[in-house]
Design a protein around this motif. Structure first.
Motif, PDB file in Angstrom:
ATOM      1  N   ASP A 141      34.182   6.837  82.268  1.00 29.69           N
ATOM      2  CA  ASP A 141      32.715   6.876  82.174  1.00 29.69           C
ATOM      3  C   ASP A 141      32.271   7.612  80.913  1.00 29.69           C
ATOM      4  N   PRO A 142      32.671   7.124  79.737  1.00 31.94           N
ATOM      5  CA  PRO A 142      32.394   7.879  78.505  1.00 31.94           C
ATOM      6  C   PRO A 142      30.915   8.080  78.213  1.00 31.94           C
ATOM      7  N   ASP A 143      30.059   7.160  78.650  1.00 35.35           N
ATOM      8  CA  ASP A 143      28.616   7.319  78.404  1.00 35.35           C
ATOM      9  C   ASP A 143      27.871   7.893  79.607  1.00 35.35           C
ATOM     10  N   LYS A 144      28.611   8.267  80.652  1.00 35.86           N
ATOM     11  CA  LYS A 144      28.077   8.891  81.867  1.00 35.86           C
ATOM     12  C   LYS A 144      27.179   7.971  82.682  1.00 35.86           C
ATOM     13  N   SER A 145      27.178   6.685  82.368  1.00 36.21           N
ATOM     14  CA  SER A 145      26.274   5.769  83.069  1.00 36.21           C
ATOM     15  C   SER A 145      26.636   5.620  84.548  1.00 36.21           C
ATOM     16  N   THR A 148      25.641   8.854  86.296  1.00 35.75           N
ATOM     17  CA  THR A 148      24.183   9.000  86.329  1.00 35.75           C
ATOM     18  C   THR A 148      23.603   8.273  87.536  1.00 35.75           C
ATOM     19  N   SER A 168      34.607  14.092  81.745  1.00 36.69           N
ATOM     20  CA  SER A 168      34.554  12.650  81.497  1.00 36.69           C
ATOM     21  C   SER A 168      34.542  11.835  82.773  1.00 36.69           C
ATOM     22  N   ASP A 204      24.344  18.602  76.049  1.00 37.72           N
ATOM     23  CA  ASP A 204      24.300  17.912  77.339  1.00 37.72           C
ATOM     24  C   ASP A 204      22.981  18.203  78.044  1.00 37.72           C
ATOM     25  N   ASP A 225      23.706  16.571  68.505  1.00 37.82           N
ATOM     26  CA  ASP A 225      24.086  15.186  68.785  1.00 37.82           C
ATOM     27  C   ASP A 225      25.567  14.931  68.565  1.00 37.82           C
ATOM     28  N   HIS A 226      26.231  15.788  67.792  1.00 39.48           N
ATOM     29  CA  HIS A 226      27.671  15.691  67.571  1.00 39.48           C
ATOM     30  C   HIS A 226      28.144  17.040  67.054  1.00 39.48           C
TER      31      HIS A 226
END
Length: 242
Positions: A141-145, A148, A168, A204, A225-226
């Motif tokens: 779930d790298p984008d946490k979708s 979520t 992750s 986060d 952002d990074h």
């Protein structure tokens, strides 16, 4: 320089480093420069010792486990754990709740334990289990979708805890009196800082993220952002000269 700012608090993974990676030389140099003008405080999800080692023994005070631990750095002793709090856990009840999550979202396959109950009373719900392969965790779930979608239900089930989307492939679940905002507020009260003297740096900050409660509380917040942009963002915020 911002003369009003006295304390810069920050997250680690994703803000200063890649997740679970050592602090690099570039951001270490930024921290060293910041330390000449401000007190620095790490506010982390992991234990103080893990954070200290991940930062390669950078001299900084650390809040760990969402406020369940605190360490300070001294020239004499280096790392010194000064507080570690525990909370009791109703094991049968938290396992019942974790089973409800798996049933609702058909999470029927996992490796190891279904729920990690830490000695402190902090919980980790690992979607893939406690012994899942690292590659599987990173790709889940790298984008946490996915998490979520699950988050409102997990939060509802663990109503007496603070719930964060962690790592992750997991959820961090801590007793309700803890969490980054509560931990930071406690530190400020103990050290005489007011809200207008504090800046927080984190990546986060969306709902469910482990920096969200600080962001939502209205602290001056630098959105990272990074982690490779940390130094640039610090300078753009006027906390260091060009």
């Amino acid at each position: 320089m911002d003369q009003n700012v006295k304390l810069i608090a920050m997250d680690l993974d994703g803000t200063l480093t890649q997740h679970r990676s050592l602090l690099g030389e570039e951001n270490r140099a930024v921290l060293s420069e910041l330390k000449q003008h401000y007190e620095l405080l790490m506010v982390g999800a992991g234990t103080c010792r893990r954070i200290f080692d991940q930062m390669q023994q950078f001299p900084i005070n650390i809040i760990g486990n969402y406020g369940m631990q605190e360490s300070r750095y001294t020239d004499k002793n280096g790392f010194e754990l000064i507080r570690s709090e525990d909370a009791s856990v109703d094991k049968a009840e938290v396992l019942r709740r974790s089973a409800a999550i798996r049933n609702k979202y058909a999470l029927n396959t996992w490796a190891g334990e279904t729920l990690e109950i830490h000695p402190t009373g902090m919980l980790t719900f690992p979607v893939l289990g406690t012994k899942a392969q690292i590659a599987d965790k990173l790709s889940y779930d790298p984008d946490k979708s996915k998490r979520t979608v699950m988050y409102p239900f997990v939060k509802e089930l663990f109503y007496d805890y603070n719930v964060m989307i962690g790592g992750s492939s997991s959820f961090d679940i801590v007793p309700g009196r803890f969490g980054k905002k509560n931990a930071l507020t406690r530190y400020m009260a103990e050290h005489g800082y007011t809200m207008d003297q504090v800046v927080y740096c984190g990546d986060d900050f969306a709902e469910g993220g482990n920096d969200h409660d600080v962001y939502a509380a209205g602290f001056r917040f630098i959105k990272v952002d990074h982690y490779q942009n940390f130094g640039r963002l610090i300078r753009e915020a006027g906390l260091l000269g060009d």
